[in-house]
Design a protein around this motif. Structure first.
Motif, PDB file in Angstrom:
ATOM      1  N   LEU A  11     -14.951  50.831   3.116  1.00 46.73           N
ATOM      2  CA  LEU A  11     -14.026  51.926   3.410  1.00 46.73           C
ATOM      3  C   LEU A  11     -12.578  51.458   3.281  1.00 46.73           C
ATOM      4  CD1 LEU A  11     -13.747  54.866   4.316  1.00 46.73           C
ATOM      5  CD2 LEU A  11     -13.750  54.045   6.679  1.00 46.73           C
ATOM      6  N   GLU A  12     -12.282  50.267   3.760  1.00 47.28           N
ATOM      7  CA  GLU A  12     -10.926  49.716   3.649  1.00 47.28           C
ATOM      8  C   GLU A  12     -10.536  49.508   2.185  1.00 47.28           C
ATOM      9  OE1 GLU A  12      -8.659  49.314   6.054  1.00 47.28           O
ATOM     10  OE2 GLU A  12     -10.122  50.224   7.412  1.00 47.28           O
ATOM     11  N   GLU A  13     -11.480  48.977   1.388  1.00 50.11           N
ATOM     12  CA  GLU A  13     -11.206  48.785  -0.040  1.00 50.11           C
ATOM     13  C   GLU A  13     -10.954  50.118  -0.730  1.00 50.11           C
ATOM     14  OE1 GLU A  13     -13.867  46.268  -2.292  1.00 50.11           O
ATOM     15  OE2 GLU A  13     -14.313  45.118  -0.475  1.00 50.11           O
ATOM     16  N   PHE A  14     -11.747  51.148  -0.350  1.00 47.54           N
ATOM     17  CA  PHE A  14     -11.560  52.463  -0.951  1.00 47.54           C
ATOM     18  C   PHE A  14     -10.193  53.035  -0.579  1.00 47.54           C
ATOM     19  CE2 PHE A  14     -11.780  57.096  -0.713  1.00 47.54           C
ATOM     20  CZ  PHE A  14     -12.007  57.376  -2.045  1.00 47.54           C
ATOM     21  N   LYS A  15      -9.792  52.895   0.676  1.00 45.94           N
ATOM     22  CA  LYS A  15      -8.471  53.382   1.099  1.00 45.94           C
ATOM     23  C   LYS A  15      -7.363  52.693   0.306  1.00 45.94           C
ATOM     24  CE  LYS A  15      -9.370  54.567   5.920  1.00 45.94           C
ATOM     25  NZ  LYS A  15      -9.072  54.180   7.318  1.00 45.94           N
ATOM     26  N   ALA A  16      -7.477  51.389   0.140  1.00 44.08           N
ATOM     27  CA  ALA A  16      -6.467  50.641  -0.609  1.00 44.08           C
ATOM     28  C   ALA A  16      -6.406  51.111  -2.056  1.00 44.08           C
ATOM     29  CB  ALA A  16      -6.762  49.148  -0.545  1.00 44.08           C
ATOM     30  N   PHE A  17      -7.573  51.429  -2.631  1.00 37.30           N
ATOM     31  CA  PHE A  17      -7.619  51.886  -4.017  1.00 37.30           C
ATOM     32  C   PHE A  17      -7.098  53.320  -4.141  1.00 37.30           C
ATOM     33  CE2 PHE A  17     -10.086  54.414  -7.070  1.00 37.30           C
ATOM     34  CZ  PHE A  17      -9.661  53.845  -8.248  1.00 37.30           C
ATOM     35  N   ALA A  18      -7.569  54.207  -3.271  1.00 32.49           N
ATOM     36  CA  ALA A  18      -7.286  55.636  -3.413  1.00 32.49           C
ATOM     37  C   ALA A  18      -5.835  55.983  -3.124  1.00 32.49           C
ATOM     38  CB  ALA A  18      -8.205  56.437  -2.501  1.00 32.49           C
ATOM     39  N   PHE A  19      -5.197  55.220  -2.268  1.00 30.99           N
ATOM     40  CA  PHE A  19      -3.842  55.596  -1.889  1.00 30.99           C
ATOM     41  C   PHE A  19      -2.773  54.714  -2.499  1.00 30.99           C
ATOM     42  CE2 PHE A  19      -6.553  57.344   1.487  1.00 30.99           C
ATOM     43  CZ  PHE A  19      -6.288  58.670   1.264  1.00 30.99           C
ATOM     44  N   LYS A  20      -3.140  53.999  -3.552  1.00 31.30           N
ATOM     45  CA  LYS A  20      -2.133  53.264  -4.310  1.00 31.30           C
ATOM     46  C   LYS A  20      -1.256  54.277  -5.015  1.00 31.30           C
ATOM     47  CE  LYS A  20      -4.328  48.918  -5.496  1.00 31.30           C
ATOM     48  NZ  LYS A  20      -4.865  48.124  -6.579  1.00 31.30           N
ATOM     49  N   GLY A  21      -0.053  53.884  -5.360  1.00 33.86           N
ATOM     50  CA  GLY A  21       0.882  54.785  -6.019  1.00 33.86           C
ATOM     51  C   GLY A  21       0.370  55.314  -7.342  1.00 33.86           C
ATOM     52  N   ASN A  22      -0.284  54.464  -8.151  1.00 33.39           N
ATOM     53  CA  ASN A  22      -0.701  54.923  -9.478  1.00 33.39           C
ATOM     54  C   ASN A  22      -1.804  55.968  -9.391  1.00 33.39           C
ATOM     55  OD1 ASN A  22      -1.015  52.266  -8.635  1.00 33.39           O
ATOM     56  ND2 ASN A  22      -1.697  51.517 -10.579  1.00 33.39           N
ATOM     57  N   ILE A  23      -2.684  55.898  -8.407  1.00 34.58           N
ATOM     58  CA  ILE A  23      -3.755  56.876  -8.271  1.00 34.58           C
ATOM     59  C   ILE A  23      -3.164  58.226  -7.887  1.00 34.58           C
ATOM     60  CG2 ILE A  23      -5.844  57.487  -7.003  1.00 34.58           C
ATOM     61  CD1 ILE A  23      -6.203  55.134  -8.921  1.00 34.58           C
ATOM     62  N   VAL A  24      -2.225  58.225  -6.961  1.00 32.40           N
ATOM     63  CA  VAL A  24      -1.581  59.470  -6.554  1.00 32.40           C
ATOM     64  C   VAL A  24      -0.796  60.051  -7.734  1.00 32.40           C
ATOM     65  CG1 VAL A  24       0.106  60.473  -4.972  1.00 32.40           C
ATOM     66  CG2 VAL A  24      -1.507  58.771  -4.139  1.00 32.40           C
ATOM     67  N   MET A  26      -1.446  59.646 -10.849  1.00 30.00           N
ATOM     68  CA  MET A  26      -2.418  60.157 -11.807  1.00 30.00           C
ATOM     69  C   MET A  26      -2.949  61.518 -11.354  1.00 30.00           C
ATOM     70  SD  MET A  26      -5.831  58.365 -13.371  1.00 30.00           S
ATOM     71  CE  MET A  26      -6.787  58.496 -11.889  1.00 30.00           C
ATOM     72  N   ALA A  27      -3.207  61.683 -10.069  1.00 26.91           N
ATOM     73  CA  ALA A  27      -3.693  62.963  -9.551  1.00 26.91           C
ATOM     74  C   ALA A  27      -2.652  64.061  -9.780  1.00 26.91           C
ATOM     75  CB  ALA A  27      -4.023  62.840  -8.070  1.00 26.91           C
ATOM     76  N   ILE A  28      -1.396  63.735  -9.549  1.00 24.86           N
ATOM     77  CA  ILE A  28      -0.326  64.704  -9.791  1.00 24.86           C
ATOM     78  C   ILE A  28      -0.274  65.055 -11.270  1.00 24.86           C
ATOM     79  CG2 ILE A  28       2.185  65.013  -9.784  1.00 24.86           C
ATOM     80  CD1 ILE A  28       2.184  63.296  -7.198  1.00 24.86           C
ATOM     81  N   GLY A  29      -0.431  64.064 -12.133  1.00 25.13           N
ATOM     82  CA  GLY A  29      -0.443  64.310 -13.571  1.00 25.13           C
ATOM     83  C   GLY A  29      -1.587  65.218 -14.001  1.00 25.13           C
ATOM     84  N   VAL A  30      -2.766  65.035 -13.386  1.00 25.28           N
ATOM     85  CA  VAL A  30      -3.917  65.885 -13.722  1.00 25.28           C
ATOM     86  C   VAL A  30      -3.652  67.324 -13.304  1.00 25.28           C
ATOM     87  CG1 VAL A  30      -6.342  66.339 -13.122  1.00 25.28           C
ATOM     88  CG2 VAL A  30      -5.602  64.033 -13.714  1.00 25.28           C
ATOM     89  N   ILE A  31      -3.070  67.503 -12.126  1.00 23.00           N
ATOM     90  CA  ILE A  31      -2.773  68.857 -11.641  1.00 23.00           C
ATOM     91  C   ILE A  31      -1.750  69.532 -12.544  1.00 23.00           C
ATOM     92  CG2 ILE A  31      -1.732  70.160  -9.746  1.00 23.00           C
ATOM     93  CD1 ILE A  31      -3.018  68.001  -7.875  1.00 23.00           C
ATOM     94  N   ILE A  32      -0.687  68.823 -12.879  1.00 20.05           N
ATOM     95  CA  ILE A  32       0.338  69.390 -13.761  1.00 20.05           C
ATOM     96  C   ILE A  32      -0.239  69.632 -15.152  1.00 20.05           C
ATOM     97  CG2 ILE A  32       2.525  68.888 -14.930  1.00 20.05           C
ATOM     98  CD1 ILE A  32       3.421  67.548 -12.325  1.00 20.05           C
ATOM     99  N   GLY A  33      -1.098  68.726 -15.615  1.00 19.54           N
ATOM    100  CA  GLY A  33      -1.739  68.914 -16.917  1.00 19.54           C
ATOM    101  C   GLY A  33      -2.614  70.153 -16.953  1.00 19.54           C
ATOM    102  N   GLY A  34      -3.328  70.417 -15.863  1.00 20.49           N
ATOM    103  CA  GLY A  34      -4.148  71.627 -15.791  1.00 20.49           C
ATOM    104  C   GLY A  34      -3.294  72.885 -15.863  1.00 20.49           C
TER     105      GLY A  34
END
Length: 149
Positions: A11-24, A26-34
């Motif tokens: 769970l700690e590893e997932f939190k570190a991965f999911a809330f890194k700047g590049n993941i966020v 990328m998520a913003i880019g996907v939303i804007i791309g849609g």
């Protein structure tokens, strides 16, 4: 390490991965791309394709305002091939590809210029000009030159 410890570690590893700047980012880019995809689809369906339909329908006597669904080829055997949606998909793809190409070209060019600016060493200051010889030095130089003659 027990199952609970492994689950917590995972769970700690997932939190570190999911809330890194590049993941966020990328998520913003996907939303804007849609959202951008919806705009492009609307542009193609509502602005570009009526013109394409009008041009194609000129020879067939079809209603030019009928839209993409009306662009259907019927074979001699009675099989209908609706090619209008396919043309719309191709135009959609081309517009998105051109925009992505231009944005990436500009973005990557901007990033290269930023890197070059960071890597370029600052020019060292020009060495100061040698000072003018003093009156004594000028007089001694004249005496030396006269003695050489």
């Amino acid at each position: 390490m027990g199952i609970k410890g492994k689950a917590t570690s995972l769970l700690e590893e997932f939190k570190a991965f999911a809330f890194k700047g590049n993941i966020v980012d990328m998520a913003i880019g996907v939303i804007i791309g849609g959202a951008f995809g919806k705009i492009v689809t609307s542009f193609v369906n509502d602005i570009v394709m009526p013109g394409v339909t009008a041009i194609i329908a000129m020879g067939g006597g079809k209603d030019a305002g009928a839209g993409l669904k009306e662009l259907v080829y019927t074979t001699d055997a009675g099989v209908a091939i609706p090619y209008g949606n396919f043309i719309g998909g191709i135009v959609d793809f081309l517009i998105v590809a051109i925009v992505v190409f231009l944005v990436m070209k500009k973005f990557l060019g901007f990033m290269q210029n930023m890197r070059k600016a960071e890597e370029a060493p600052a020019e060292p200051p020009a060495p100061p000009a040698p000072p003018e010889p003093s009156a004594e030095e000028k007089l001694l130089t004249e005496i030396r030159d006269l003695l050489k003659k």
